[in-house]
Write an enzyme that holds these catalytic residues in place. Structure first.
Site, PDB file in Angstrom:
ATOM      1  N   HIS A 102     -65.992  -6.456  90.751  1.00 38.33           N
ATOM      2  CA  HIS A 102     -67.413  -6.640  91.051  1.00 38.33           C
ATOM      3  C   HIS A 102     -68.120  -7.308  89.884  1.00 38.33           C
ATOM      4  O   HIS A 102     -67.720  -7.149  88.732  1.00 38.33           O
ATOM      5  CB  HIS A 102     -68.094  -5.313  91.402  1.00 38.33           C
ATOM      6  CG  HIS A 102     -67.898  -4.241  90.383  1.00 38.33           C
ATOM      7  ND1 HIS A 102     -66.748  -3.498  90.311  1.00 38.33           N
ATOM      8  CD2 HIS A 102     -68.697  -3.793  89.387  1.00 38.33           C
ATOM      9  CE1 HIS A 102     -66.840  -2.624  89.321  1.00 38.33           C
ATOM     10  NE2 HIS A 102     -68.011  -2.792  88.723  1.00 38.33           N
ATOM     11  N   HIS A 104     -71.878  -7.604  88.075  1.00 35.07           N
ATOM     12  CA  HIS A 104     -73.222  -7.023  87.953  1.00 35.07           C
ATOM     13  C   HIS A 104     -74.216  -8.162  87.709  1.00 35.07           C
ATOM     14  O   HIS A 104     -73.967  -9.038  86.869  1.00 35.07           O
ATOM     15  CB  HIS A 104     -73.306  -6.114  86.720  1.00 35.07           C
ATOM     16  CG  HIS A 104     -72.462  -4.883  86.777  1.00 35.07           C
ATOM     17  ND1 HIS A 104     -72.975  -3.649  87.097  1.00 35.07           N
ATOM     18  CD2 HIS A 104     -71.148  -4.689  86.524  1.00 35.07           C
ATOM     19  CE1 HIS A 104     -72.000  -2.740  87.027  1.00 35.07           C
ATOM     20  NE2 HIS A 104     -70.887  -3.341  86.691  1.00 35.07           N
TER      21      HIS A 104
HETATM   22  P1  AMP Z   1     -68.462  -0.549  86.704  1.00 33.16           P
HETATM   23  O1  AMP Z   1     -68.738   0.586  85.768  1.00 33.16           O
HETATM   24  O2  AMP Z   1     -68.566  -1.906  86.109  1.00 33.16           O
HETATM   25  O3  AMP Z   1     -67.171  -0.301  87.438  1.00 33.16           O
HETATM   26  O4  AMP Z   1     -69.638  -0.528  87.740  1.00 33.16           O
HETATM   27  C1  AMP Z   1     -69.658   0.263  88.880  1.00 33.16           C
HETATM   28  C2  AMP Z   1     -71.094   0.288  89.306  1.00 33.16           C
HETATM   29  O5  AMP Z   1     -71.121   0.777  90.624  1.00 33.16           O
HETATM   30  C3  AMP Z   1     -71.996   1.179  88.457  1.00 33.16           C
HETATM   31  O6  AMP Z   1     -73.053   0.405  87.922  1.00 33.16           O
HETATM   32  C4  AMP Z   1     -72.485   2.238  89.445  1.00 33.16           C
HETATM   33  O7  AMP Z   1     -73.835   2.580  89.227  1.00 33.16           O
HETATM   34  C5  AMP Z   1     -72.287   1.537  90.781  1.00 33.16           C
HETATM   35  N1  AMP Z   1     -72.054   2.395  91.932  1.00 33.16           N
HETATM   36  C6  AMP Z   1     -71.271   3.479  92.008  1.00 33.16           C
HETATM   37  N2  AMP Z   1     -71.296   4.000  93.253  1.00 33.16           N
HETATM   38  C7  AMP Z   1     -72.122   3.199  93.978  1.00 33.16           C
HETATM   39  C8  AMP Z   1     -72.582   3.208  95.324  1.00 33.16           C
HETATM   40  N3  AMP Z   1     -72.207   4.139  96.201  1.00 33.16           N
HETATM   41  N4  AMP Z   1     -73.445   2.230  95.714  1.00 33.16           N
HETATM   42  C9  AMP Z   1     -73.842   1.279  94.846  1.00 33.16           C
HETATM   43  N5  AMP Z   1     -73.451   1.224  93.561  1.00 33.16           N
HETATM   44  C10 AMP Z   1     -72.604   2.165  93.127  1.00 33.16           C
END
Ligand code: AMP
Length: 141
Positions: A102, A104
């Site tokens: 993903h 950001h």
């Molecule tokens: P990373 O730490 O780069 O893997 O980012 C994962 C991101 O996903 C974090 O910023 C979380 O806040 C976000 N996240 C986790 N669960 C969800 C969800 N159900 N819907 C939207 N974002 C999420």
């Protein structure tokens, strides 16, 4: 680590759990981060299974980057932040917490003033209002 087909983003792609969607096409999905580091924090994922940048087919990475550029432009227009950062983490040591590739998209309103990463859940109504602003910016081109 083997790809976990039941990670939260894979489940969103399959429609098994909800997300606050701003864009979807055949190859990618974009939605609001549930624990935003700044208002407008949006995530873009390829639909294909891939744990990180190394493990995802290049054409799927390319599709995700195309969507990231399009959504970043819309976030910039919708929130008018003076800055905007795109990040992507590979591995827990780097800060990755969800093991499906993903990107950001995080507006920067004041240098160094982000909220902590993946810590505080936002009000779903606020996320929906922010998503509506981004969808409107996307629709406006
Ligand atoms: P990373 O730490 O780069 O893997 O980012 C994962 C991101 O996903 C974090 O910023 C979380 O806040 C976000 N996240 C986790 N669960 C969800 C969800 N159900 N819907 C939207 N974002 C999420």
């Amino acid at each position: 680590m083997a790809y976990d087909a039941n990670n939260i983003f894979a489940r969103m792609v399959r429609g098994e759990i909800p997300c606050t969607r701003v864009h979807e096409d055949a190859d990618t999905l974009a939605f609001m981060d549930i624990m935003p580091q700044a208002d407008g924090h949006t995530l873009v994922i390829p639909k294909v299974a891939g744990e990180n940048l190394y493990e995802t087919p290049p054409e799927s990475v390319a599709a995700a980057i195309r969507t990231t550029q399009r959504v970043a432009r819309a976030v910039q227009r919708a929130f008018a932040a003076p800055g905007l950062v795109v990040t992507q983490f590979n591995g827990a040591t780097a800060g990755q917490t969800v093991f499906h590739l993903h990107f950001h998209i995080v507006p920067v309103y004041t240098a160094g003033a982000w909220r902590p990463h993946a810590r505080e859940k936002a009000d779903p109504a606020v996320l929906e209002e922010h998503a509506a602003r981004i969808r409107a910016a996307l629709a406006a081109g």
